[in-house]
Design an enzyme around this catalytic site. Structure first.
Site, PDB file in Angstrom:
ATOM      1  N   CYS A   1      39.749  40.889  35.295  1.00 36.34           N
ATOM      2  CA  CYS A   1      40.995  39.839  34.852  1.00 36.34           C
ATOM      3  C   CYS A   1      40.098  38.585  33.990  1.00 36.34           C
ATOM      4  CB  CYS A   1      41.947  39.425  35.774  1.00 36.34           C
ATOM      5  SG  CYS A   1      42.760  38.044  34.977  1.00 36.34           S
TER       6      CYS A   1
ATOM      7  N   CYS B   1      41.338  35.099  34.203  1.00 32.80           N
ATOM      8  CA  CYS B   1      41.064  34.637  35.278  1.00 32.80           C
ATOM      9  C   CYS B   1      39.689  34.173  35.335  1.00 32.80           C
ATOM     10  CB  CYS B   1      41.337  35.618  36.728  1.00 32.80           C
ATOM     11  SG  CYS B   1      42.929  36.407  36.499  1.00 32.80           S
ATOM     12  N   ASP B   2      38.759  34.592  35.072  1.00 33.90           N
ATOM     13  CA  ASP B   2      37.241  34.698  35.414  1.00 33.90           C
ATOM     14  C   ASP B   2      36.440  34.590  34.439  1.00 33.90           C
ATOM     15  OD1 ASP B   2      38.285  35.342  38.001  1.00 33.90           O
ATOM     16  OD2 ASP B   2      37.776  37.376  37.809  1.00 33.90           O
TER      17      ASP B   2
END
Ligand code: NAP
Length: 328
Positions: A136, A139-140
């Site tokens: 993701c 997200c990261d």
């Protein structure tokens, strides 16, 4: 073995959608039973820092956030079974949900079993999850500031992830196993237009390189020549699609070609009155913890309205006029 009680709400799934549905149902005095699965917590259990969930200005670890979601629902009376559902029967009312040899009966069901990011299936990929291997970018990506990252895949997800990663990474290498792309032309053109993105085609990942300190590179094979190559990188984003966890429901609930459950637009209603679906199990577009939680809330309110209408007009719940929920 059937339990005597007929539940008002059973939530199947223990991720952001399921726990939020349980929280709202519990606060509406519906005493929900959450069959959360052995691997409760969902995709957030393999996510390290979550920095985009509102309300956590310093960020929070994914597993810790899921424990918080769970205990908040528990505080208001949600009950949990930490086991997997074996079978469901939505053909008659009350619905039946089977766990091992136990049969649970219920007036409504909220399906929140989520989806899983597809994995390459390499042992090294698993070992380095959360240490450079991610599924993701939203997200990261920010953990890869001025780093080199590899994105695997040739669909819209891969193009989107790679384009997003250019905001942080110094270089993004898209590795794709063919030389034709499944991605839509507009997404592909956007990725091609970025100076930071390089494409390597006909490339199959053989191994993620690295160790305790994280990812150091990726080894891949050129399928035309058979030669192997290594590329230095600090991150690997696997963007080869998602699979919804819907096997249990496919013969009873409407779904699309990819297996995602279909809900009535603007609601969480499925084709079976009294069965609702929330979170990634019915959403292949947004797939965020916050959107999953939002739809979990919707499902609990929809279930509450369904129960209220059923009490007022037995047998006509699916067509009964909508009433406002007791509490929002
Ligand atoms: P997808 O379209 O199924 O593409 C998956 C890609 O991963 C394909 O290129 C496939 O290669 C590759 N792949 C699959 N298994 C692999 C493996 N084991 N090893 C290496 N490569 C593998 O999935 P997606 O990109 O997640 O998109 C899913 C749906 O969501 C699509 O309908 C897409 O349009 C939509 N979506 C839309 C947006 C947007 O509009 N913003 C963003 C993301 C996704 P092959 O081509 O060789 O099969």
């Amino acid at each position: 073995m059937a339990t005597d009680e007929i539940r008002q709400v059973i939530v199947i799934g223990g991720g952001p959608a399921g726990y939020t549905a349980a929280l709202y149902a519990a606060r509406a005095n519906l005493r929900p039973l959450v069959i959360e699965g052995f691997a409760w917590g969902g995709q957030l259990m393999i996510t390290s820092d979550v920095e985009n969930y509102p309300g956590y200005p310093e960020g929070i670890m994914g597993p810790e956030m899921m424990r918080d979601f769970r205990s908040q629902a528990e505080r208001f009376g949600a009950e949990f079974v930490t086991d997997d559902v074996a079978r469901v029967d939505f053909s008659s009312h009350p619905f039946r949900v089977y766990v091992d040899d136990a049969e649970h009966r219920t007036e409504t069901v909220i399906v929140a079993t989520g989806a899983n990011a597809r994995q390459l299936g390499l042992p090294s990929e698993q070992q380095l999850q959360g240490r450079g291997v991610s599924y993701c970018a939203v997200c990261d990506a920010s953990f890869f500031r001025e780093k080199v990252v590899v994105v695997v895949g040739g669909g819209d997800s891969a193009m989107e992830e790679a384009t997003f990663l250019t905001k942080f990474a110094s270089r993004v290498i898209i590795l794709h196993r063919r030389d034709e792309f499944r991605a839509s032309p507009i997404m592909l053109d956007r990725a091609r237009a970025s100076e930071k993105i390089e494409f390597v085609t006909n490339a199959v990942v053989e191994e993620v390189l690295g160790g305790a300190s994280g990812v150091t590179g990726v080894r891949y094979q050129d399928v035309r020549t058979g030669e192997t190559h290594e590329v230095d990188a600090q991150g690997l984003f696997v963007a080869i699609g998602h699979d919804p966890s819907t096997k249990l429901f496919l013969d009873q609930l409407d779904h699309d070609d990819a297996g995602y459950l279909v809900t009535r637009p603007g609601s969480t209603e499925t084709n079976v009155a009294g069965v609702f679906a929330a979170g990634d199990v019915q959403d292949h577009v947004y797939r965020q913890a916050v959107t999953a939680a939002g739809s979990g809330c919707m499902a609990a309110l929809d279930a509450e309205r369904f129960l209220a209408a059923r009490e007022g007009h037995p047998g006509t719940a699916s067509t009964a006029p909508r009433s406002e929920p007791a509490e929002v």
